[in-house]
Write a protein that holds these residues in place. Structure first.
Motif, PDB file in Angstrom:
ATOM      1  N   GLU A 131       8.565  71.346  25.945  1.00 61.27           N
ATOM      2  CA  GLU A 131       9.837  72.020  25.644  1.00 61.27           C
ATOM      3  C   GLU A 131      10.026  73.282  26.484  1.00 61.27           C
ATOM      4  N   VAL A 157      14.870  70.694  29.517  1.00 60.42           N
ATOM      5  CA  VAL A 157      14.517  69.738  28.462  1.00 60.42           C
ATOM      6  C   VAL A 157      15.343  70.033  27.210  1.00 60.42           C
ATOM      7  N   VAL A 167      12.261  66.071  23.194  1.00 56.16           N
ATOM      8  CA  VAL A 167      11.217  65.195  23.711  1.00 56.16           C
ATOM      9  C   VAL A 167      10.553  64.430  22.579  1.00 56.16           C
ATOM     10  N   LEU A 202      12.509  61.552  27.130  1.00 54.88           N
ATOM     11  CA  LEU A 202      13.129  62.860  27.361  1.00 54.88           C
ATOM     12  C   LEU A 202      14.636  62.794  27.211  1.00 54.88           C
ATOM     13  N   VAL A 221      17.555  65.280  28.567  1.00 56.96           N
ATOM     14  CA  VAL A 221      17.713  66.498  29.374  1.00 56.96           C
ATOM     15  C   VAL A 221      19.089  67.103  29.137  1.00 56.96           C
ATOM     16  N   VAL A 275       7.655  67.862  33.754  1.00 58.79           N
ATOM     17  CA  VAL A 275       7.071  67.492  32.459  1.00 58.79           C
ATOM     18  C   VAL A 275       5.764  66.723  32.669  1.00 58.79           C
TER      19      VAL A 275
END
Ligand code: ZN
Length: 450
Positions: A371, A376, A379, A393, A395, A408
């Protein structure tokens, strides 16, 4: 009055209340519930100590629902039919029991009935103990200035705890509908943001993972609301999530711990602890073999005993949460036991190190480090084998997805290497994070079933 007195009565006064209420509950359960009657038959007459009572599980009780309840008019079939109608959310089954359901994310979905005494205790705890902590005069003034509107982002459509209590308030006083509104936690984030911007809530409630997502939306400027008070419920609030939410909204953040079995088990005192409502609940932190766990140590699960509810006795019930009993007194001065709730949302991962050794990886550090990568939104990490983790993910709009993914994976890889897990691969998920389709809760770290 008793809730007020109990809060000031010290350990002896709390122990006396627990003992008297437990004895009455056990006596009631063994006489009126066929299931508890059988379970307690070998114990002999009199009032057995709590730790001699057998532990019960949700699956065990649900399998014998009609023998569990103490009101013969209540049946599993009747309660299920009642709960299946969305118009019944917040209404009372047989005119006297609020029916709540759990999602079954952790197995069997349960049906939990709250009787009038349980709802009265809930109200007394709210008014006397919890609301004054949550609503200091400054927060109250800010809520009033903001129009007093309350937005709650919960799972909807079925009688889950959050939505049921809110609907019940509206049913009891329909004029409240103008100021109280439920939003679906399963709605797409952009839609939720637009609706919240239009509603302009002065108070906001939701699951911790939803609040964290909304905090990022607020940081990025797409969400522009000014709630003075934010309540977490239904998921454990990590210190990182709390800080994120506080900094995004500049609001007072209040944490709550409850379950469908008992709506308010503990409350946030504002000094970093949750306090158990020990006059109406007993909570036993235990290890995997159900032996008591020392203060300061995280438990494998907790055994909950609800002292207010008579229709469906909950006595030494394995709730599945991990909690830590605080070893030192809380600075707020409360005589109620202080706990930290780790929750049950996330799994510990068990991965294969080089040479085949099993390495356990705590879930929260993994989430925190992902995070922290800019871009992000949310997640979910799914262990798909002892050598692989799937990264799902979401985004932020405008972020470069490939770049975010790269960072990530890099971060995760560094963390894995530090734990001797250089051989574990991280892969991109075909989808984004998936909330439980029923409860709308998000398990951020989990081991894939099977
Ligand atoms: Zn405290």
């Amino acid at each position: 009055m008793d809730v007020w007195r109990a809060g000031r009565s010290g350990p002896a006064g709390l122990a006396r209340r627990q003992r008297e209420r437990l004895d009455a509950l056990v006596d009631h359960a063994r006489r009126r519930s066929r299931l508890y009657g059988e379970l307690y038959a070998p114990l002999g007459a009199g009032s057995p100590p709590l730790d001699e009572l057998p532990v019960v599980t949700k699956a065990q009780l649900m399998a014998r629902f009609d023998d569990w309840v103490t009101d013969p008019r209540v049946t599993r079939r009747g309660a299920e039919e009642f709960a299946a109608d969305p118009a019944h959310v917040g209404r009372e089954y047989l005119g006297r029991y609020l029916v709540l359901t759990t999602s079954g994310t952790t197995g069997t979905p349960a049906l939990l009935l709250q009787d009038r005494p349980a709802l009265d205790v809930l109200e007394a705890l709210t008014v006397v103990r919890v609301a004054p902590r949550m609503m200091d005069p400054r927060t109250l003034a800010a809520v009033v200035r903001g129009g007093g509107r309350a937005a709650a982002v919960w799972a909807t459509g079925r009688p889950y705890g959050g939505v049921s209590l809110l609907q019940r308030q509206i049913h009891r006083r329909p004029s409240r509908a103008r100021r109280l509104r439920v939003f679906s936690a399963l709605a797409p984030v952009d839609e939720l943001v637009a609706e919240l911007n239009a509603f302009r809530p002065a108070m906001l409630s939701g699951y911790a993972t939803v609040l964290a997502i909304l905090a990022r939306e607020q940081h990025e400027g797409r969400l522009a609301i000014r709630p003075a008070l934010i309540n977490n419920g239904g998921e454990a609030l990590t210190p990182e999530a709390r800080q994120l939410v506080e900094s995004a909204f500049g609001a007072r953040v209040s944490n709550g711990y409850g379950a469908s079995e008992m709506i308010m088990i503990a409350y946030d005192c504002g000094h970093g602890s949750m306090h158990l409502h020990a006059d109406w609940a007993v909570l036993e932190p235990v290890d995997a073999d159900r032996r008591p766990v020392a203060p300061g140590e995280p438990s494998a699960t907790v055994l909950l005993t609800v002292l207010a509810n008579r229709v469906q006795p909950v006595i030494r019930y394995d709730l599945g949460d991990s909690v830590v009993l605080r070893p030192d007194p809380c600075p707020c001065g409360s005589g109620l036991p202080a706990i930290d709730v780790v929750g049950r949302t996330n799994d510990v991962l068990h991965l294969a190190a080089v040479g085949g050794r099993d390495v356990a990886l705590a879930p929260l550090p993994l989430v925190t480090l992902v995070e922290a990568v800019p871009g992000v939104r949310s997640v979910q990490l799914v262990q798909t084998s002892p050598e692989s983790i799937e990264v799902r993910l979401d985004v932020l709009p405008g972020a470069d997805r490939a770049r975010v993914e790269h960072r990530v994976h890099q971060r995760l890889h560094e963390h894995l290497v530090r734990h001797g897990l250089a051989g574990v691969r991280t892969t991109d998920g075909a989808t984004g994070p998936e909330r439980d389709p029923r409860s709308a809760k998000l398990r951020q770290v989990l081991v894939a079933p099977g």
